[in-house]
Design an enzyme around this catalytic site. Structure first.
Site, PDB file in Angstrom:
ATOM      1  CE  LYS A 204      -3.467   0.547   0.093  1.00  0.00           C
ATOM      2  NZ  LYS A 204      -4.471   0.740  -1.127  1.00  0.00           N
ATOM      3  CG  HIS A 331     -10.370  -3.742  -3.474  1.00  0.00           C
ATOM      4  ND1 HIS A 331     -11.483  -3.664  -2.435  1.00  0.00           N
ATOM      5  CD2 HIS A 331      -9.374  -2.821  -2.827  1.00  0.00           C
ATOM      6  CE1 HIS A 331     -11.224  -2.677  -1.806  1.00  0.00           C
ATOM      7  NE2 HIS A 331     -10.121  -2.101  -1.704  1.00  0.00           N
TER       8      HIS A 331
END
Ligand code: GKR
Ligand code: MG
Length: 435
Positions: A204, A331
């Protein structure tokens, strides 16, 4: 004589909002709060089967869920095609559902609309209905979706820059320590790989300047040669920055995820690099597919049954992606075992699943199941038990609900920027592009 139909009517729907411990994971908008809201949906049939589902628990989702719950009583649990129309009918003009299109500051999922909110709520009910239907008939959810095409589903390690603890020492403390540089990211990756067997790694990004995140990916490539790597700054970069990063990492990245915000910018990036672009931000509804395909903006769609309105819509998305030669993966946002089981069932039924799915699950140390789900060699076995193959632990559920009840409302809505302000009082949600 015509046999009477096996209607499996819904007798009761129970909604339990909970707060689940979450580590101080960083993203471009801030940091995770010490507890995150989730909603557990239970659907009980007249035959006595109880199905469970899970979705977002923020107030705006709860409001919609409450309207929908009442309307389900007396309807067949098998009437999944009727759910969207029912949801639109009962929630269409509720104030929560009429939120104007705006950037979603919590979920990092692009523009937020009333439809998207409703679909996310619907997904929890659809999963609960499928689980109840499966439990009543003795069939696993994957069988109700047409049957599995694989026995195990692969997941990737989801790496986050993070602090050792939440500002002010709030919440639960874990033993991961901080990860704020390439060495910290590699150490985190190694522990996740050793513990769960993951082979792919997603970082991330959007937290530090792009060159620092490029260095972290380079360090991962050195530590895990040849392994699939991904970087996801949640749209924080300009087109020029996205192209610089793509150029710097094109030999090691499997794909670049949402480097720039919005379909137009993604299309500009895609037209100037041959590194595949993935998204869970600019294609999150069927309405958004046509423009993205026409402009060649994305090469991989990261499905999410919460976003897309359930497991059956996820399969429809897979068919659309197949039609246009677009890759598919999955996701994840903060979630518990019910959603992981649901993800695994639907992923098991999709023939063209091209990449290991994302999952936040390793970061969630608390769950509402009697038995925590376990990755083996980075994969989840596909359960053949009735329904989802998971059981609610009522004591755990009650404890996490008590935490929600005890909260003064401060944590009932995810707000990563507010959490960040406890460490940096001047923090405001950064405008995009940030770099
Ligand atoms: O939990 O910080 C986070 C993630 O950034 C999440 O909110 C995103 O929705 O994981 C997500 C993503 O891939 O964009
Ligand atoms: Mg993403």
């Amino acid at each position: 004589m015509t046999p009477s139909p096996h209607r499996l009517d819904i007798a009761e729907v129970r909604l339990t909002p909970i707060l689940v411990a979450d580590p101080p994971l960083l993203n471009t908008q801030g940091v995770h709060q010490p507890y995150t809201p989730r909603l557990i949906v239970e659907v009980v049939t007249e035959s006595g089967a109880t199905g469970v589902g899970e979705t977002y628990g923020d107030t705006k989702y709860l409001d919609i869920a409450q309207s929908l719950a009442g309307a389900l009583i007396g309807r067949p649990v098998t009437d999944l095609n009727g759910l969207p129309a029912l949801a639109a009918e009962v929630c269409g003009d509720s104030s929560a559902a009429t939120a104007a299109a705006a950037v979603d500051t919590g979920g990092l999922r692009g523009a937020q609309t009333a439809d998207k909110l409703r679909l996310s709520v619907l997904s929890g009910f659809e999963v609960a209905c499928l689980d109840a239907w499966g439990k009543d008939t003795g069939l696993p959810v994957h069988a109700l979706l047409g049957g599995r095409v694989r026995d195990r589903v692969e997941y990737s390690a989801y790496l986050f820059y993070r602090w050792a603890e939440h500002p002010g020492g709030r919440g639960e403390r874990d033993d991961w320590g901080a990860a704020l540089d390439p060495a910290g990211v590699v150490a985190q990756a190694r522990r996740l790989a050793d513990t769960h067997g993951f082979r792919s790694f997603k970082l991330k990004g959007g937290v530090f300047a792009p060159d620092q995140e490029v260095a972290a990916i380079r360090a991962l490539a050195d530590a895990f040669p040849g392994r699939p790597l991904r970087l996801d700054p949640n749209g924080a970069w300009s087109v020029a920055t996205s192209l610089e990063v793509a150029d710097a990492l094109r030999d090691v990245l499997e794909y670049l995820e949402d480097p720039a915000s919005g379909t137009a910018r993604m299309a500009e990036v895609a037209s100037a690099t041959d590194l595949p672009l993935a998204t869970n931000m600019c294609v999150t509804t069927f309405d958004e597919i046509a423009e993205a395909v026409t402009r060649g903006a994305v090469q991989i769609v990261l499905s999410d049954h919460h976003y897309w309105g359930g497991l059956r819509n996820t399969r429809e998305l897979a068919a659309v992606c197949r039609t246009f030669g677009i890759g598919l993966s999955m996701h994840s946002n903060t979630h518990l075992g019910i959603s992981l089981a649901a993800m695994t069932h639907v992923a098991a039924t999709v023939p063209d699943l091209h990449h290991a799915c994302d999952s936040h699950y390793p970061w969630q140390t608390e769950d509402v199941l009697t038995e925590r789900l376990a990755f083996r060699d980075g994969r989840m076995d596909v359960s053949d038990a009735p329904g989802l193959g998971v059981e609610l632990d009522r004591d755990r559920l009650a404890a996490l609900h008590r935490r929600w009840l005890a909260d003064d409302g401060a944590l009932r809505d995810r707000d990563d920027a507010a959490a960040m302000r406890l460490a940096d009082p001047d923090w405001v949600t950064p405008a995009v592009p940030r770099w």
